[in-house]
Design a protein around this motif. Structure first.
Motif, PDB file in Angstrom:
ATOM      1  N   ALA A  54       0.822  -1.220   0.000  1.00 61.10           N
ATOM      2  CA  ALA A  54       0.000   0.000   0.000  1.00 61.10           C
ATOM      3  C   ALA A  54       0.850   1.260   0.000  1.00 61.10           C
ATOM      4  O   ALA A  54       0.517   2.252  -0.666  1.00 61.10           O
ATOM      5  N   GLN A  80      -5.817   1.892   9.496  1.00 64.40           N
ATOM      6  CA  GLN A  80      -4.483   2.350   9.123  1.00 64.40           C
ATOM      7  C   GLN A  80      -4.507   3.671   8.353  1.00 64.40           C
ATOM      8  O   GLN A  80      -3.442   4.207   8.027  1.00 64.40           O
ATOM      9  N   LEU A  82      -5.509   4.330   5.259  1.00 72.39           N
ATOM     10  CA  LEU A  82      -4.947   4.157   3.921  1.00 72.39           C
ATOM     11  C   LEU A  82      -5.916   4.719   2.879  1.00 72.39           C
ATOM     12  O   LEU A  82      -6.767   4.017   2.346  1.00 72.39           O
TER      13      LEU A  82
END
Length: 206
Positions: A54, A80, A82
């Motif tokens: 990622a 997280q 993301l």
């Protein structure tokens, strides 16, 4: 037989986490990441493999037929923070995506698809010209790897030569194999290969 939806919450065992990390390291060494911005993982499950990349990608799409698995993956993405990672329910040989990608990942997914040639053709269709695949799965085994209750097992691993020929017929060039990991179960070792290749031109598809 427990479905993947039912097993999703308990899927991330230490063994699976370690295996995905090991395969991700081999992919990182085998696949040049320069120029790769958009990646898709098919059969991503809870994202154990794809999320390793990622931070190196502009966009990552995690796909799986199991809504339960994707729910767990989406929770990781949110936790997280993301913003470049999405999840989508997607069956490789039954559904279609209009997007194209620079890299396609999968880990122990291919033996769950009945028609291997169709699966490889669908992978090729997801890739932009020159896009790369990094597909990890089991070498041929005697049927002892999975229990009788395992869901959707269509192949007892793969012969690398046979699979390489199918990949070439699907339009992949520079097809190569290497051993990515070994799974230890009940005193036995089951090798996991990594298949890599590039999407050739449409005229190269046999």
């Amino acid at each position: 037989m427990a479905t993947f939806d039912e097993r999703a919450r308990e899927w991330d065992t230490p063994e699976r986490i370690e295996r995905a990390a090991e395969v991700a390291e081999v992919i990182g060494a085998a696949v040049p990441m320069s120029g790769i911005e958009r990646a898709v993982e098919v059969g991503a499950g809870t994202g154990l493999l794809g999320l390793h990349f990622a931070g190196k990608l502009k966009q990552l799409l995690l796909t799986d037929p199991s809504a339960g698995m994707l729910e767990v993956a989406a929770e990781k993405v949110r936790r997280q923070g993301l913003n470049n990672v999405r999840t989508r329910r997607f069956d490789l040989t039954a559904d279609a995506l209009t997007e194209q990608f620079d890299l396609l990942l999968s880990l122990l997914m291919l033996h769950h698809v009945e028609d291997t040639a169709a699966a490889l053709g669908a992978m090729r269709a997801l890739l932009a010209p020159g896009g790369r695949i990094a597909v990890a799965d089991l070498d041929t085994e005697d049927g002892s790897f999975h229990t009788a209750e395992a869901e959707g097992i269509h192949h007892l691993g793969f012969d690398r030569g046979d699979l390489g020929r199918l990949a070439a017929a699907a339009g992949f060039v520079d097809v190569a194999f290497r051993t990515a990991a070994a799974i230890e179960e009940d005193g036995r070792s089951y090798p996991v290969f990594l298949l890599t290749g590039r999407a050739g031109s449409a005229s190269a598809i046999g």
